[in-house]
Write a protein that holds these residues in place. Structure first.
Motif, PDB file in Angstrom:
ATOM      1  N   THR A   1    -122.979  -2.140 -23.200  1.00  0.00           N
ATOM      2  CA  THR A   1    -123.570  -2.531 -22.097  1.00  0.00           C
ATOM      3  C   THR A   1    -123.065  -1.679 -20.995  1.00  0.00           C
ATOM      4  O   THR A   1    -121.658  -1.766 -20.998  1.00  0.00           O
ATOM      5  N   PHE A   2    -123.812  -1.119 -20.352  1.00  0.00           N
ATOM      6  CA  PHE A   2    -123.289  -0.187 -19.138  1.00  0.00           C
ATOM      7  C   PHE A   2    -123.131  -0.503 -17.898  1.00  0.00           C
ATOM      8  O   PHE A   2    -124.156  -1.598 -17.524  1.00  0.00           O
ATOM      9  N   GLY A   3    -122.334  -0.458 -16.970  1.00  0.00           N
ATOM     10  CA  GLY A   3    -122.301  -0.914 -15.837  1.00  0.00           C
ATOM     11  C   GLY A   3    -123.109   0.121 -15.050  1.00  0.00           C
ATOM     12  O   GLY A   3    -123.731   1.123 -15.302  1.00  0.00           O
ATOM     13  N   LYS A   4    -123.520  -0.028 -13.685  1.00  0.00           N
ATOM     14  CA  LYS A   4    -124.349   0.634 -12.828  1.00  0.00           C
ATOM     15  C   LYS A   4    -123.594   2.026 -12.314  1.00  0.00           C
ATOM     16  O   LYS A   4    -124.295   2.913 -11.773  1.00  0.00           O
ATOM     17  N   GLY A   5    -122.370   2.094 -12.662  1.00  0.00           N
ATOM     18  CA  GLY A   5    -121.666   3.526 -12.213  1.00  0.00           C
ATOM     19  C   GLY A   5    -120.985   3.405 -10.869  1.00  0.00           C
ATOM     20  O   GLY A   5    -121.611   2.730  -9.894  1.00  0.00           O
ATOM     21  N   THR A   6    -119.967   4.273 -10.556  1.00  0.00           N
ATOM     22  CA  THR A   6    -119.218   4.636  -9.407  1.00  0.00           C
ATOM     23  C   THR A   6    -119.703   5.801  -9.058  1.00  0.00           C
ATOM     24  O   THR A   6    -119.260   6.914  -9.782  1.00  0.00           O
ATOM     25  N   LYS A   7    -120.285   6.300  -7.924  1.00  0.00           N
ATOM     26  CA  LYS A   7    -120.520   7.798  -7.462  1.00  0.00           C
ATOM     27  C   LYS A   7    -119.289   7.963  -6.848  1.00  0.00           C
ATOM     28  O   LYS A   7    -119.299   7.574  -5.522  1.00  0.00           O
TER      29      LYS A   7
END
Lengths: 112, 110
Positions: free
Chosen positions: B99-105
């Protein structure tokens, strides 16, 4: 409200069979991807596809082919399955130009 | 339903700064937590964490897991413009699915 969904979650099949893994995204994204995760957890891109362009990783055997019936779906079809195809396959999508990618939870394929 | 939340969603820093990226999770049958760096199209594997309190380190990057509080942090010291990317956190649960998070850019400016 699942953003990117893959089916099936698990797939066990015999060598030589042909199988498909489905992927759907409800985010309105333009680009979809397929990745293969190896035993070291590395994610290797197999394909990226939008309605304009299919980009194939040249190392992917031609037994693997993406099929996109519409913008929200990118299915992965695999012919003549081999033992080495056993892996977890991930679908993802992103806006165009590519920004954050949203991933499905993966399909664990086991070839016996 | 398994859940992975990353914060912040985006971050702009100057070269030389130290950054901390956060990942919290709620999953059933936790196996491991993975960090990836995404540039262009293919995420690059950074770390896999399975045990609490053991720091994993690679150059200027380090990460630690807290299984009691259900979170992990990714630290980057002395940031460089080449660190600009999207950092993904993913949690592997009992079925080997992620399950992936939405990411940090992360954007590092000179």
């Amino acid at each position: 409200d699942t953003a990117v969904s893959q089916t099936p979650k698990y797939l066990v099949t015999q060598m030589g069979n042909d199988k498909s893994i489905k992927c759907e995204q409800n985010l309105g994204h333009d680009t979809m991807y397929w990745y293969k995760q190896d035993s070291k957890k590395f994610l290797k891109i197999m394909f990226s596809y939008n309605n304009k362009e299919l980009i194939i990783n040249e190392t992917v055997p031609n037994r693997f082919s993406p099929k996109s019936p519409d913008k929200a779906h990118l299915n992965l079809h695999i012919n003549s399955l081999e033992l080495g195809d056993s892996a977890v396959y991930f679908c993802a999508s992103s806006q165009d130009p590519p920004d954050k990618a949203f991933f499905g939870q993966g399909t664990r394929l086991t070839v016996v | 339903e398994d859940k992975v939340v990353q914060s912040p969603l985006s971050l702009v820093v100057h070269e030389g700064d130290t950054v901390t990226l956060n990942c919290s999770y709620e999953v059933t049958n936790f196996r491991s937590l993975l960090w990836y760096k995404q540039e262009k199209k293919a995420p690059t594997f950074l770390f896999m964490l399975t045990s609490s309190g053991i720091e994993k380190k690679s150059g200027r990057l380090s990460s630690i897991l807290d299984k009691k509080e259900l979170f992990s942090i990714l630290n980057i010291t002395a940031t460089q413009t080449g660190d600009s990317a999207i950092y993904l956190c993913a949690v592997e649960a009992g079925s080997y699915q992620l399950t992936f998070g939405k990411g940090t850019k992360l954007s590092v400016i000179p």
